[in-house]
Design a protein around this motif. Structure first.
Motif, mmCIF file in Angstrom:
data_model
loop_
_atom_site.group_PDB
_atom_site.id
_atom_site.type_symbol
_atom_site.label_atom_id
_atom_site.label_comp_id
_atom_site.label_asym_id
_atom_site.label_seq_id
_atom_site.Cartn_x
_atom_site.Cartn_y
_atom_site.Cartn_z
ATOM 1 N N GLY A 173 0.802 -1.227 0.000
ATOM 2 C CA GLY A 173 0.000 0.000 0.000
ATOM 3 C C GLY A 173 0.827 1.265 0.000
ATOM 4 N N CYS A 174 2.043 1.179 -0.520
ATOM 5 C CA CYS A 174 2.927 2.352 -0.505
ATOM 6 C C CYS A 174 3.758 2.399 -1.783
ATOM 7 N N VAL A 175 4.333 3.553 -2.057
ATOM 8 C CA VAL A 175 5.181 3.682 -3.250
ATOM 9 C C VAL A 175 6.565 4.248 -2.895
ATOM 10 N N ALA A 176 7.005 3.985 -1.680
ATOM 11 C CA ALA A 176 8.332 4.452 -1.257
ATOM 12 C C ALA A 176 9.373 3.375 -1.558
ATOM 13 N N VAL A 177 10.636 3.738 -1.424
ATOM 14 C CA VAL A 177 11.723 2.772 -1.613
ATOM 15 C C VAL A 177 11.555 1.643 -0.604
ATOM 16 N N GLY A 178 11.631 0.416 -1.069
ATOM 17 C CA GLY A 178 11.490 -0.753 -0.194
ATOM 18 C C GLY A 178 10.103 -1.379 -0.248
ATOM 19 N N CYS A 179 9.133 -0.626 -0.775
ATOM 20 C CA CYS A 179 7.778 -1.188 -0.886
ATOM 21 C C CYS A 179 7.741 -2.234 -1.992
ATOM 22 N N ARG A 180 6.844 -3.192 -1.865
ATOM 23 C CA ARG A 180 6.613 -4.152 -2.944
ATOM 24 C C ARG A 180 6.086 -3.385 -4.155
ATOM 25 N N ALA A 181 6.498 -3.821 -5.340
ATOM 26 C CA ALA A 181 6.087 -3.119 -6.561
ATOM 27 C C ALA A 181 4.695 -3.574 -6.979
ATOM 28 N N ASP A 182 3.707 -3.164 -6.206
ATOM 29 C CA ASP A 182 2.294 -3.333 -6.543
ATOM 30 C C ASP A 182 1.820 -1.972 -7.005
ATOM 31 N N LEU A 183 1.468 -1.881 -8.274
ATOM 32 C CA LEU A 183 1.186 -0.575 -8.860
ATOM 33 C C LEU A 183 -0.008 -0.704 -9.797
ATOM 34 N N ILE A 184 -0.921 0.257 -9.715
ATOM 35 C CA ILE A 184 -2.015 0.278 -10.686
ATOM 36 C C ILE A 184 -2.062 1.652 -11.332
ATOM 37 N N ALA A 185 -2.798 1.778 -12.437
ATOM 38 C CA ALA A 185 -2.953 3.088 -13.074
ATOM 39 C C ALA A 185 -4.371 3.240 -13.609
ATOM 40 N N VAL A 186 -4.856 4.480 -13.514
ATOM 41 C CA VAL A 186 -6.206 4.810 -13.988
ATOM 42 C C VAL A 186 -6.159 6.081 -14.821
ATOM 43 N N SER A 187 -7.158 6.265 -15.674
ATOM 44 C CA SER A 187 -7.301 7.533 -16.382
ATOM 45 C C SER A 187 -7.928 8.533 -15.422
ATOM 46 N N GLY A 188 -7.498 9.774 -15.491
ATOM 47 C CA GLY A 188 -8.071 10.803 -14.626
ATOM 48 C C GLY A 188 -7.373 10.850 -13.279
ATOM 49 N N ASP A 189 -7.924 11.665 -12.381
ATOM 50 C CA ASP A 189 -7.283 11.903 -11.090
ATOM 51 C C ASP A 189 -8.188 11.446 -9.947
#
Ligand code: ARG
Length: 410
Positions: free
Chosen positions: A370-386
């Protein structure tokens, strides 16, 4: 599963960092061996030589989502009410394969599975971890531990001559401890119990407590001493308070809240996981799906109150995580709950945190999930818009990476 180059370089117009509560514009990340090793702006972070470049373009990236309350073997259109009696557990494992895939494709890279018939969900978890099927990382409870005739999870549908019972049914603190020990022996990640009746169990009352504080305390003590967390299902106020007193880590549903219960939870550090979307699905589709009339009645009683309680809890600053009870509604629709959480009092950032950084904390995996800092697991999603201005964009996930492996790239 597309195998990735050892080093991956990801760029996106925006990256939401839930821990910091901000978005990085023109962001870049470096991913090595399934973990984030660098994060910042594309100006700061150059593509390493030989790295594969994934350009998410004008999309918004954020950490993979976490759903704290699912039942991956359940399907609302199959086996409602008495029809459940003729479904072998093996059949539900077949459904789970597709349910797990749908959940991952919807952007949920981690789920808690808080209750199943037996130990089948452990094999689903293990098959996902081994890369045999696609699905989210799973934290599973196995069979819930609870009282005779209770919501966790006795079989109350049949007359006495059938002597039907549930796997985790126990009486008294020592029997409850024995069930916890058995679950740990077979490899569960957490313990699920119930401290009130429920909507979908026959003959139970939402307001009536289940289990004594002595029994609940025994479950929690046994689980905590072995390093496992405890989730307790509770709708009614007394059962919510009993669970908090016993020291559970998360209370599920939390429908009838009063100020004292909120104060107790804040003091004890207890998380609330409140499934405020599924009421809409049950009230529109439940009858057709064979849900018991008794359950429909209970849902009509509880849906509105639970949403009021959600607003109260959020306003009072209680820790509310994202949990949907997927299985009551079709798996893959989990993200529909975000817009309801915002409608009933959260900011979009709070709702994102509930499903990322805060959920990770409740799992005991802060700084890893649940994080995007150094050391976090690379679980990443992307969506259109904000999503920070329109949370409903999370219902259409275009890109999913789990542990550095791309599972979806539309
Ligand atoms: N598993 C829960 C129960 O049977 C679901 C409750 C769903 N309803 C709701 N309004 N959250 O009690």
């Amino acid at each position: 599963n597309k195998a990735q180059a050892e080093i991956t370089y990801v760029t996106a117009e925006r990256l939401v960092d839930p821990q910091k509560g901000t978005a990085i514009a023109n962001a870049a990340l470096i991913i090595e061996d399934g973990k984030i090793t660098a994060v910042g702006t594309a100006a700061e972070i150059e593509k390493p030589a030989g790295a594969e470049h994934i350009d998410l373009g004008d999309k918004t990236a954020l950490p993979g989502l976490i759903d704290m309350h699912t039942h991956i073997t359940g399907d609302p259109t199959k086996g409602g009410g008495y029809a459940s009696l003729v479904i072998p557990v093996e059949r539900t494992i077949i459904w789970a394969v597709e349910n797990a895939r749908k959940t991952l494709m919807a952007g949920f890279t981690t789920i808690r599975n808080v209750g199943s018939d037996g130990y089948e969900t452990l094999s689903i978890r293990d098959a996902i971890n081994a890369g045999e099927i696609a699905g989210p990382r799973m934290f599973v409870s196995g069979p819930p531990v609870g009282i005779v005739g209770g919501h966790c999870s006795d079989n109350n549908l049949l007359p006495p001559s059938y002597e039907a019972s549930g796997e985790g049914v126990a009486t008294g603190p020592w029997e409850m401890r024995a069930k916890v020990r058995q679950n740990i022996k077979y490899g569960v990640d957490l313990i699920k119990t119930c401290s009130t009746g429920g909507v979908f169990s026959k003959g139970t009352l939402l307001g009536a407590p289940q289990g004594t504080v002595e029994e609940l305390t025994a479950i929690v003590d046994e689980a905590h001493s072995r390093g496992l967390k405890v989730a307790s299902h509770a709708h009614g106020t007394i059962g919510i308070k009993n669970a908090i007193r016993a020291g559970v880590d998360t209370v599920e549903h939390v429908s009838y809240l009063d100020d004292e219960a909120i104060r107790m939870a804040k003091k004890a550090g207890t998380y609330f996981s409140m499934d405020i979307y599924n009421t809409e699905y049950t009230l529109s589709e439940g009858e057709k799906n064979g849900v018991l009339p008794e359950s429909l009645d209970k849902e009509r009683q509880v849906g509105g109150i639970q949403r009021e309680s959600f607003s109260k809890a959020v306003k009072a600053g209680a820790k509310v995580v994202f949990g949907t009870d997927a299985a009551i509604f079709p798996h893959g629709d989990n993200a529909k709950q975000f817009s309801r959480m915002v409608r009933f009092g959260m900011t979009p950032l709070q709702a994102i945190r509930a499903s990322t950084s805060l959920a990770a904390k409740a799992l005991g995996r802060e700084g890893e999930l649940g994080c995007v800092a150094v050391g976090c697991r690379a679980d990443l999603i992307a969506v259109s818009g904000d999503p920070l201005s329109d949370i409903s964009v999370l219902e259409e996930v275009a890109f999913v990476m789990k542990d550095g492996v791309v599972h979806k790239d539309d």
